[in-house]
Design a protein around this motif. Structure first.
Motif, PDB file in Angstrom:
ATOM      1  N   UNK A   1       1.490  -1.924  10.557  1.00 36.14           N
ATOM      2  CA  UNK A   1       1.058  -3.274  10.224  1.00 36.14           C
ATOM      3  C   UNK A   1      -0.102  -3.265   9.361  1.00 36.14           C
ATOM      4  N   UNK A   2      -1.168  -2.531   9.765  1.00 36.15           N
ATOM      5  CA  UNK A   2      -2.470  -2.739   8.831  1.00 36.15           C
ATOM      6  C   UNK A   2      -1.849  -1.877   7.569  1.00 36.15           C
ATOM      7  N   UNK A   3      -1.138  -0.812   7.434  1.00 37.22           N
ATOM      8  CA  UNK A   3      -0.802  -0.295   6.073  1.00 37.22           C
ATOM      9  C   UNK A   3       0.298  -1.279   5.352  1.00 37.22           C
ATOM     10  N   UNK A   4       0.994  -2.193   5.835  1.00 41.17           N
ATOM     11  CA  UNK A   4       1.674  -3.310   5.171  1.00 41.17           C
ATOM     12  C   UNK A   4       0.469  -4.370   4.773  1.00 41.17           C
ATOM     13  N   UNK A   5      -0.203  -4.748   5.726  1.00 37.34           N
ATOM     14  CA  UNK A   5      -1.256  -5.757   5.218  1.00 37.34           C
ATOM     15  C   UNK A   5      -1.912  -5.266   4.006  1.00 37.34           C
ATOM     16  N   UNK A   6      -2.393  -4.264   4.056  1.00 32.89           N
ATOM     17  CA  UNK A   6      -3.274  -3.417   2.977  1.00 32.89           C
ATOM     18  C   UNK A   6      -2.575  -3.629   1.680  1.00 32.89           C
ATOM     19  N   UNK A   7      -1.039  -3.016   1.667  1.00 29.06           N
ATOM     20  CA  UNK A   7      -0.321  -2.991   0.522  1.00 29.06           C
ATOM     21  C   UNK A   7      -0.011  -4.217  -0.293  1.00 29.06           C
ATOM     22  N   UNK A   8       0.232  -5.201   0.822  1.00 29.02           N
ATOM     23  CA  UNK A   8       0.116  -6.683   0.237  1.00 29.02           C
ATOM     24  C   UNK A   8      -0.949  -7.161  -0.368  1.00 29.02           C
ATOM     25  N   UNK A   9      -2.271  -6.862   0.327  1.00 25.85           N
ATOM     26  CA  UNK A   9      -3.409  -7.356  -0.276  1.00 25.85           C
ATOM     27  C   UNK A   9      -3.541  -6.801  -1.742  1.00 25.85           C
ATOM     28  N   UNK A  10      -3.314  -5.632  -1.738  1.00 27.65           N
ATOM     29  CA  UNK A  10      -3.418  -4.666  -3.123  1.00 27.65           C
ATOM     30  C   UNK A  10      -2.515  -5.190  -4.095  1.00 27.65           C
ATOM     31  N   UNK A  11      -1.255  -5.835  -3.703  1.00 28.27           N
ATOM     32  CA  UNK A  11      -0.344  -6.332  -4.805  1.00 28.27           C
ATOM     33  C   UNK A  11      -0.891  -7.539  -5.350  1.00 28.27           C
ATOM     34  N   UNK A  12      -1.794  -8.249  -4.820  1.00 31.00           N
ATOM     35  CA  UNK A  12      -2.276  -9.333  -5.212  1.00 31.00           C
ATOM     36  C   UNK A  12      -3.780  -9.461  -5.908  1.00 31.00           C
TER      37      UNK A  12
ATOM     38  N   UNK B   1      -4.927   5.063   7.597  1.00 29.68           N
ATOM     39  CA  UNK B   1      -5.634   3.882   7.844  1.00 29.68           C
ATOM     40  C   UNK B   1      -6.931   4.146   7.748  1.00 29.68           C
ATOM     41  N   UNK B   2      -7.922   3.899   6.830  1.00 31.44           N
ATOM     42  CA  UNK B   2      -9.325   4.059   6.797  1.00 31.44           C
ATOM     43  C   UNK B   2      -9.772   2.840   7.495  1.00 31.44           C
ATOM     44  N   UNK B   3     -10.899   3.249   8.270  1.00 30.96           N
ATOM     45  CA  UNK B   3     -11.786   2.333   9.024  1.00 30.96           C
ATOM     46  C   UNK B   3     -13.074   2.410   8.032  1.00 30.96           C
ATOM     47  N   UNK B   4     -13.261   1.112   7.713  1.00 32.03           N
ATOM     48  CA  UNK B   4     -14.793   0.812   7.180  1.00 32.03           C
ATOM     49  C   UNK B   4     -15.933   1.141   7.870  1.00 32.03           C
TER      50      UNK B   4
END
Length: 166
Positions: free
Chosen positions: A1-12, A71-74
């Motif tokens: 889920x985190x990877x999908x959310x990150x990919x979606x954000x990066x597409x925007x 998944x990278x934790x900031x």
């Protein structure tokens, strides 16, 4: 889920998610009450000295496990709600001095070795005591060198001037 959310954000945009992780409690056997909950108060809901290095290593292994999944934790906070001792869910008590000592002697050095890009946030509680915690954490240069910032819960009280002071 985190990877999908990150990919979606990066597409925007070119941005990525900055994930902050925060523990509720170490395993009960690491605490002076042998329990993940705090049924008899804060004095009986603390990390035992002999397990401080092990708890710091838990943080490192958690970060490694997520990194291995891409998944990278900031950043991490040391303890969610360190001043609250819940009787019906997991928790653990720190005060500014005990949290500072844990950061200085165990968590900071461990993460500096294993995950130097992960930020450490102290406190992670309400606005009412943020000034006291920030003063304590940042007045000790050996603690402050490891702390990127102070995490604050927004939802409790109208102590907004404390944020400006901090």
């Amino acid at each position: 889920l985190i990877q999908r959310a990150n990919a979606t954000l990066m597409s925007w945009s070119k941005d990525t998610l900055n994930i902050v992780a925060s523990p509720w409690s170490p395993p009960g056997w690491m605490k002076n009450n042998d329990n993940p909950y705090c049924p008899v108060g804060c004095a009986q809901c603390q990390l035992l000295d002999q397990y401080q290095q092990a708890w710091a290593l838990y943080f490192s292994k958690f970060l490694t496990a997520y990194a291995e999944q891409g998944i990278s934790i900031w950043g991490i906070t040391v303890q969610n709600e360190p001043e609250y001792c819940p009787i019906s869910y997991e928790g653990m008590n720190f005060n500014p001095q005990t949290e500072g000592s844990f950061i200085k002697n165990y968590l900071g050095p461990q993460l500096s070795r294993d995950h130097p890009d992960v930020q450490i946030l102290a406190y992670d509680h309400n606005k009412d005591h943020v000034v006291e915690w920030a003063q304590s954490i940042y007045s000790d240069p050996e603690v402050a060198q490891y702390v990127w910032g102070i995490a604050v819960h927004w939802y409790s009280g109208d102590d907004f001037p404390n944020l400006n002071t901090t």
